[in-house]
Design a protein around this motif. Structure first.
Motif, short mmCIF file in Angstrom:
data_model
loop_
_atom_site.label_atom_id
_atom_site.label_comp_id
_atom_site.label_asym_id
_atom_site.label_seq_id
_atom_site.Cartn_x
_atom_site.Cartn_y
_atom_site.Cartn_z
N UNK A 53 39.85 -27.54 44.44
CA UNK A 53 41.17 -28.10 44.70
C UNK A 53 42.10 -27.86 43.51
N UNK A 54 41.55 -27.94 42.29
CA UNK A 54 42.38 -27.78 41.09
C UNK A 54 42.93 -26.37 40.94
N UNK A 55 42.12 -25.35 41.28
CA UNK A 55 42.52 -23.98 40.98
C UNK A 55 42.77 -23.12 42.21
N UNK A 56 42.34 -23.54 43.38
CA UNK A 56 42.74 -22.87 44.61
C UNK A 56 42.11 -21.54 44.90
N UNK A 57 41.03 -21.16 44.18
CA UNK A 57 40.41 -19.86 44.41
C UNK A 57 39.48 -19.85 45.62
N UNK A 58 39.33 -20.97 46.27
CA UNK A 58 38.49 -21.06 47.46
C UNK A 58 38.96 -22.25 48.27
N UNK A 59 38.17 -22.66 49.24
CA UNK A 59 38.45 -23.87 50.00
C UNK A 59 37.12 -24.54 50.30
N UNK A 60 37.09 -25.85 50.33
CA UNK A 60 35.84 -26.57 50.46
C UNK A 60 35.87 -27.52 51.66
N UNK A 61 35.86 -26.99 52.90
CA UNK A 61 35.85 -27.89 54.07
C UNK A 61 34.48 -28.53 54.28
N UNK A 62 34.49 -29.70 54.85
CA UNK A 62 33.24 -30.36 55.22
C UNK A 62 32.79 -29.85 56.59
N UNK A 63 31.60 -30.25 56.98
CA UNK A 63 31.11 -29.89 58.31
C UNK A 63 32.07 -30.37 59.39
N UNK A 64 32.62 -31.56 59.21
CA UNK A 64 33.58 -32.11 60.18
C UNK A 64 34.82 -31.22 60.27
N UNK A 65 35.36 -30.81 59.12
CA UNK A 65 36.54 -29.94 59.12
C UNK A 65 36.24 -28.60 59.79
N UNK A 66 35.09 -28.04 59.46
CA UNK A 66 34.74 -26.72 59.99
C UNK A 66 34.59 -26.76 61.51
N UNK A 67 33.90 -27.77 62.03
CA UNK A 67 33.70 -27.85 63.48
C UNK A 67 35.02 -28.07 64.21
N UNK A 68 35.92 -28.83 63.61
CA UNK A 68 37.24 -29.01 64.23
C UNK A 68 38.00 -27.69 64.30
N UNK A 69 37.90 -26.87 63.24
CA UNK A 69 38.58 -25.58 63.24
C UNK A 69 37.95 -24.62 64.23
#
Length: 431
Positions: free
Chosen positions: A174-190
């Protein structure tokens, strides 16, 4: 009468004892083996390798005033089981571990790249059904290799606790933005969203640092050998999917994102691409950006933060959409390598223009790359969701195919709000 009352009271007292819950299904901590991280790889004969890192309770936290084990290898133990499915691997692991396997403290699930290309949704079914798996679990994809390599080489610089290590990595993203860290809940919703595609973070193993690991410790190589190892790597770190030119530290590095369509890996984007993705998806919050100065010989650095969410407007020319994208950013000047005098109304405007040109070019290139793959992980269709009368109408939009033929314009509003503690350059002060 009194005797009858006593009998009735005794009856209800005995009845309450029957209705009270017992301890027949108790879970004693001393009887449980907590799995903190888990990986899934494609194995031989169409089977899968399931890697579980199990906590050693006595070593996770040492006595008061002392640290626990010296490394993750002393606070946890990895075990690999080859089976046809995750549940079968768990049942087989029960035959080798003294205690009952428990997943209520699982923090991350890592998929190898090969199995991610095949599709990870069949392997996530157990996580959706079995109540021990929490939807706050993070899901990662191993870059260019099996997840087992990440397990065997990971050696955090500071943390000895696997759970704290994973949480710290998520905060760093989150601080540097070089990736993204979704949870299982976020991923399944997407995944369930028909108008967008999902992304997961990429975790790679740095070959230089991995070669320096000896007996659960990192011993940096001599400078001459290190320079030989990084020779020919001229691109800035994070611009491509190549490992960072570095020595020492943790072999694992979190740069880039994996783009998945219907749960299947279709593309990998670099750390620089991940920042652009964050700007469009409105998940970016801040990070350090380095740009070339207008003369092209030196660089200047800016901490760029999200000023407010992007403005996305979709208009239609028949069935072909046109997308207007406007980004709102602000920054703090961190470094001017050339030491030229840019801290003035005209000078700051020059730096802002240089940053805007670079960002808009990168946004343009990434959108065109996504259009070729007919994928929209940015969820640009969110701006037209409110224009649909029903969710069924929105779901039937066939946005991804239309997005692949869409035209678009990109604008960026960027203001450097703070020049830092040094107002003028040294050359101006010496005059």
């Amino acid at each position: 009468m009194r005797l009858r009352f006593q009998k009735i009271s005794l009856f209800f007292a005995l009845l309450t004892l029957v209705l009270q819950t017992g301890c027949w299904d108790r879970n004693e901590l001393e009887n449980l083996a907590f799995v903190l991280t888990m990986g899934v790889d494609r194995s031989i004969d169409n089977q899968i390798d399931v890697i579980m890192r199990i906590a050693i309770p006595g070593n996770v936290a040492g006595p008061t005033g002392k640290t626990g084990g010296e490394s993750i290898s002393q606070t946890t133990k990895p075990i690999t089981i080859t089976a046809r499915s995750i549940p079968e691997a768990v049942s087989l692991a029960e035959a080798t571990v003294e205690r009952r396997i428990d997943f209520r403290h699982l923090r991350v699930l890592i998929f190898g790249e090969e199995i991610a290309k095949e599709g990870i949704l069949p392997h996530l079914d157990v996580l959706e059904r079995f109540p021990q798996f929490r939807r706050s679990v993070y899901v990662w994809v191993a870059k260019e290799g099996p997840a087992r390599n990440v397990f065997l080489t990971a050696e955090p610089v500071l943390e000895k606790s696997v759970s704290r290590y994973v949480d710290d990595v998520a905060r760093g993203v989150i601080r540097y933005g070089y990736s993204r860290m979704p949870t299982l809940h976020d991923f399944l919703n997407e995944v369930d969203n028909r108008q967008s595609d999902a992304v997961l973070p990429i975790v790679g193993v740095n070959p230089i640092v991995s070669s320096e690991k000896k007996d659960s410790s990192i011993k940096p190589m001599p400078t001459d050998k290190y320079h030989q190892e990084i020779a020919g790597n001229t691109e800035p770190g994070g611009k491509t999917l190549r490992a960072l030119p570095r020595s020492g530290g943790n072999p694992s590095e979190f740069l880039g994102i994996a783009v998945l369509q219907e749960g299947r890996l279709i593309d990998k984007w670099s750390g620089w691409d991940a920042r652009i993705y964050g700007l469009l998806r409105d998940s970016y919050r801040g990070g350090i950006w380095v740009f070339n100065t207008p003369n092209g010989n030196e660089t200047f650095s800016v901490i760029i933060r999200r000023a407010r969410g992007p403005s996305i407007t979709v208009t239609w020319d028949g069935d072909v959409p046109h997308i207007d994208i406007r980004l709102f950013l602000e920054g703090q000047l961190m470094n001017v390598q050339s030491q030229e005098s840019y801290v003035s109304t005209e000078g700051i405007a020059i730096l802002e223009s240089q940053a805007i040109n670079t960002i808009t070019k990168e946004v343009d290139a990434l959108i065109r790359r996504a259009q070729k793959e007919k994928t929209d992980p940015f969820y640009l269709a969110r701006s037209i969701q409110t224009q649909s009368l029903t969710m069924q109408e929105f779901d039937n939009l066939d946005w991804k195919n239309r997005f692949s033929n869409a035209s678009f314009t990109v604008q960026a509003d960027f203001k450097i709000r703070r020049p830092g503690l040094r107002i003028q350059s040294r050359s101006d002060e010496s005059r």
